[in-house]
Design a protein around this motif. Sequence first.
Motif, PDB file in Angstrom:
ATOM      1  N   LYS A   1       0.832  -1.206   0.000  1.00 48.17           N
ATOM      2  CA  LYS A   1       0.000   0.000   0.000  1.00 48.17           C
ATOM      3  C   LYS A   1       0.867   1.256   0.000  1.00 48.17           C
ATOM      4  O   LYS A   1       0.575   2.232  -0.710  1.00 48.17           O
ATOM      5  N   LEU A   2       1.945   1.245   0.766  1.00 50.59           N
ATOM      6  CA  LEU A   2       2.818   2.415   0.837  1.00 50.59           C
ATOM      7  C   LEU A   2       3.531   2.647  -0.490  1.00 50.59           C
ATOM      8  O   LEU A   2       3.695   3.794  -0.931  1.00 50.59           O
ATOM      9  N   LYS A   3       3.957   1.576  -1.139  1.00 47.96           N
ATOM     10  CA  LYS A   3       4.581   1.735  -2.461  1.00 47.96           C
ATOM     11  C   LYS A   3       3.591   2.370  -3.431  1.00 47.96           C
ATOM     12  O   LYS A   3       3.946   3.277  -4.208  1.00 47.96           O
ATOM     13  N   ALA A   4       2.331   1.908  -3.380  1.00 43.40           N
ATOM     14  CA  ALA A   4       1.310   2.408  -4.304  1.00 43.40           C
ATOM     15  C   ALA A   4       1.013   3.887  -4.094  1.00 43.40           C
ATOM     16  O   ALA A   4       0.483   4.556  -4.987  1.00 43.40           O
ATOM     17  N   SER A   5       1.372   4.419  -2.932  1.00 42.23           N
ATOM     18  CA  SER A   5       1.115   5.825  -2.640  1.00 42.23           C
ATOM     19  C   SER A   5       2.043   6.763  -3.412  1.00 42.23           C
ATOM     20  O   SER A   5       1.827   7.968  -3.449  1.00 42.23           O
ATOM     21  N   GLY A   6       3.102   6.187  -3.993  1.00 42.52           N
ATOM     22  CA  GLY A   6       4.081   7.007  -4.691  1.00 42.52           C
ATOM     23  C   GLY A   6       5.197   7.507  -3.800  1.00 42.52           C
ATOM     24  O   GLY A   6       6.040   8.310  -4.230  1.00 42.52           O
ATOM     25  N   ALA A   7       5.259   7.021  -2.575  1.00 45.71           N
ATOM     26  CA  ALA A   7       6.301   7.459  -1.643  1.00 45.71           C
ATOM     27  C   ALA A   7       7.686   7.051  -2.146  1.00 45.71           C
ATOM     28  O   ALA A   7       7.860   5.944  -2.677  1.00 45.71           O
ATOM     29  N   ASP A   8       8.653   7.948  -1.977  1.00 46.94           N
ATOM     30  CA  ASP A   8      10.028   7.615  -2.318  1.00 46.94           C
ATOM     31  C   ASP A   8      10.936   7.586  -1.087  1.00 46.94           C
ATOM     32  O   ASP A   8      12.148   7.423  -1.184  1.00 46.94           O
ATOM     33  N   VAL A   9      10.323   7.759   0.076  1.00 43.58           N
ATOM     34  CA  VAL A   9      11.000   7.567   1.368  1.00 43.58           C
ATOM     35  C   VAL A   9      10.120   6.653   2.200  1.00 43.58           C
ATOM     36  O   VAL A   9       8.909   6.892   2.333  1.00 43.58           O
ATOM     37  N   PHE A  10      10.708   5.590   2.740  1.00 44.31           N
ATOM     38  CA  PHE A  10       9.972   4.634   3.555  1.00 44.31           C
ATOM     39  C   PHE A  10      10.510   4.681   4.983  1.00 44.31           C
ATOM     40  O   PHE A  10      11.682   4.372   5.216  1.00 44.31           O
ATOM     41  N   ILE A  11       9.660   5.077   5.930  1.00 45.96           N
ATOM     42  CA  ILE A  11      10.048   5.098   7.339  1.00 45.96           C
ATOM     43  C   ILE A  11       9.397   3.899   8.029  1.00 45.96           C
ATOM     44  O   ILE A  11       8.172   3.783   8.083  1.00 45.96           O
ATOM     45  N   ASN A  12      10.237   3.014   8.537  1.00 48.62           N
ATOM     46  CA  ASN A  12       9.848   1.709   9.058  1.00 48.62           C
ATOM     47  C   ASN A  12       9.862   1.758  10.590  1.00 48.62           C
ATOM     48  O   ASN A  12      10.899   1.582  11.217  1.00 48.62           O
ATOM     49  N   VAL A  13       8.699   2.005  11.179  1.00 43.92           N
ATOM     50  CA  VAL A  13       8.591   2.135  12.636  1.00 43.92           C
ATOM     51  C   VAL A  13       7.955   0.850  13.172  1.00 43.92           C
ATOM     52  O   VAL A  13       6.753   0.788  13.439  1.00 43.92           O
ATOM     53  N   ALA A  14       8.781  -0.184  13.286  1.00 42.83           N
ATOM     54  CA  ALA A  14       8.272  -1.505  13.643  1.00 42.83           C
ATOM     55  C   ALA A  14       9.232  -2.217  14.577  1.00 42.83           C
ATOM     56  O   ALA A  14      10.415  -1.891  14.642  1.00 42.83           O
ATOM     57  N   THR A  15       8.704  -3.193  15.306  1.00 44.52           N
ATOM     58  CA  THR A  15       9.547  -4.053  16.145  1.00 44.52           C
ATOM     59  C   THR A  15      10.241  -5.086  15.250  1.00 44.52           C
ATOM     60  O   THR A  15       9.874  -5.238  14.077  1.00 44.52           O
ATOM     61  N   PRO A  16      11.277  -5.786  15.759  1.00 45.13           N
ATOM     62  CA  PRO A  16      12.170  -6.570  14.886  1.00 45.13           C
ATOM     63  C   PRO A  16      11.519  -7.501  13.870  1.00 45.13           C
ATOM     64  O   PRO A  16      11.878  -7.469  12.682  1.00 45.13           O
ATOM     65  N   LYS A  17      10.575  -8.320  14.291  1.00 44.30           N
ATOM     66  CA  LYS A  17       9.954  -9.273  13.368  1.00 44.30           C
ATOM     67  C   LYS A  17       9.353  -8.563  12.167  1.00 44.30           C
ATOM     68  O   LYS A  17       9.597  -8.943  11.005  1.00 44.30           O
ATOM     69  N   PHE A  18       8.580  -7.517  12.411  1.00 47.74           N
ATOM     70  CA  PHE A  18       7.884  -6.815  11.341  1.00 47.74           C
ATOM     71  C   PHE A  18       8.825  -5.899  10.561  1.00 47.74           C
ATOM     72  O   PHE A  18       8.643  -5.692   9.355  1.00 47.74           O
ATOM     73  N   ALA A  19       9.826  -5.359  11.248  1.00 49.02           N
ATOM     74  CA  ALA A  19      10.809  -4.525  10.551  1.00 49.02           C
ATOM     75  C   ALA A  19      11.535  -5.338   9.490  1.00 49.02           C
ATOM     76  O   ALA A  19      11.716  -4.883   8.355  1.00 49.02           O
ATOM     77  N   ALA A  20      11.956  -6.561   9.842  1.00 48.16           N
ATOM     78  CA  ALA A  20      12.644  -7.436   8.881  1.00 48.16           C
ATOM     79  C   ALA A  20      11.720  -7.807   7.726  1.00 48.16           C
ATOM     80  O   ALA A  20      12.130  -7.804   6.554  1.00 48.16           O
ATOM     81  N   GLN A  21      10.470  -8.129   8.038  1.00 53.71           N
ATOM     82  CA  GLN A  21       9.497  -8.455   6.986  1.00 53.71           C
ATOM     83  C   GLN A  21       9.347  -7.298   6.003  1.00 53.71           C
ATOM     84  O   GLN A  21       9.315  -7.492   4.784  1.00 53.71           O
TER      85      GLN A  21
END
Length: 415
Positions: A228-248
Motif C-alpha cells: 500500500k505504501l509503495k502504491a502511494s508514490g512514496a520515495d522515502v519509507f520510514i519503518n517504525v516496527a519491532t524486529p519481526k515486522f521490521a525485517a518483513q
Amino acid sequence: MQSRRSILKYGSAGLLLGAGLALSGASYAAGKYDPGASDTEIKIGNTNPYSGPASAYSTIAKTLDAYFNKLNDEGGINGRKIKFISYDDGYSPPKTIEQVRKLVESDEVLLLFQPLGTAHNIAIRKYLNGKKVPQLFVATGAATFGDPKQFPWTMGWQPSYESEGIIYARWLMENIPNAKIGVLYQNDDFGKDVLKGLKMGLGDKASMIVATTPYEASQPTVDSEVIKLKASGADVFINVATPKFAAQAIKKVYEIGWKPTQILSNVSDVVNDVLKPAGLETSTGILSTAYLKDTGDPQWADDPGMKDFYAFMDKYYPAGDKSSKSNAYAYTVAQTLVHVLKQCGDDLTRGHIMKHAASMKGITLPLLLPGMSMTTSEDDFYPIEQLQMKKFDGTRWVHFGKVISSEDLQDPKKP
C-alpha cells in the motif's frame, strides 16, 4: 545450559531468572528497607516477551540476568546480592498485568526494572504508581513515560520516540526536501510517537507525508501495508516496527522492486535479528539513529568499555550474540540501575530509590556514544536525550553528523 546462580523455570508462570538465589557471607550494615530489600538481598522484578511476536527482545532480560550474576560474583551492591525475577508476558498487555501483580504481591520485589513494551508499561503504570512501586527505566521510548507530575514512580531510559521522529524530519528536509514519505508504524504509543515527532519536525512541511499505515502486533505479516505504501508514490519509507515486522518490511520492499530511501526506527536496528534475516544486501543504505556504540563495529575494537563488554559476554552469557545492540542496551541499562542502587547506600526504600534515579548528573557509561551522558531531575524523567544519525553499509552501521541533544530538538528550525 544452567549458570551457577541462575535457575530457569518454564511453565504457566513464565520464565524465572534468579540471580544470587543462595546467599551467604557477611551481612551488610542494617539499613532502611521496603519489601524486597534486606541486609543481604535486593529483589528486582521484570517482564519480557520470551515468547510471542517480540520474542527477539528476550535476549535483553537474559543479558540483565547475566549482568546481575556478574555483579553477585563481585559481591553485589553495597554487600547485597541481587535476586532477579523475570516472567514471560508474551508481548501481551493483559499478561503483563498478571505477571506484574505476581511480582509485587507474591514475589514482593522492591521495584520493577525494564518491563518491555509501550502498551505493556501503560497497562501496569497506574497499578504500580498506586502501590508506590518504582517502574524504573522502562524498555520503551514513548514520551508518556517521562511525566513525573502524574506518574512519579515511572521513569524511562532511552531517548524518546518523538525525538527520533524529529531527527528524521530534520535530515529529510535538509537532504531530500521534496521527499514523498510513507510511514509504516506499530499501532500503539511507540509508533504514534515516532510519527508525531516526524510531523513536529516537518512543521509546515508535514504534507511531505503522503501515506501512513498502521499495523497490529498480533497480525502475521506487514506485506499488504508495504504494498500500500509503495502504491502511494512514496520515495522515502520510514519503518517504525519491532524486529519481526521490521525485517518483513525490509524484505518485502526488495521483493516488490520498490527502491525508496529507507529509515528504520532504532528499536530494530539490530544486524543479526533484523538486517540479516531481511538480507544484508537488501538492507544496505538504510538509515537510523543511535546512542550506543555498535558492538559489531571494528572502530571500537580497542575501546576499553567494549573489551569489558566482550569479556562479560564470554563469561556470563556465552550463548548471547556479542554483536547484538539489544545485549549492549541491556548491559548499559543494568549499569544505570546499579549506579542508582549504589547511591542509595543503606536506605533501600522505594522513595529513596526514585530520589536518586531523579538526581543523576552527567553520568557517563562505557557503551554510550562519545559526548553522551545521563542527567535527570525531579522535573526531568528522560535520562538519555541525545542521538546521532547512522547508515548501514552492508556490513556495519556507520555514524555521521553531530550528536543531537533534546535542547537542539526544541526548536524545529535549529540546524
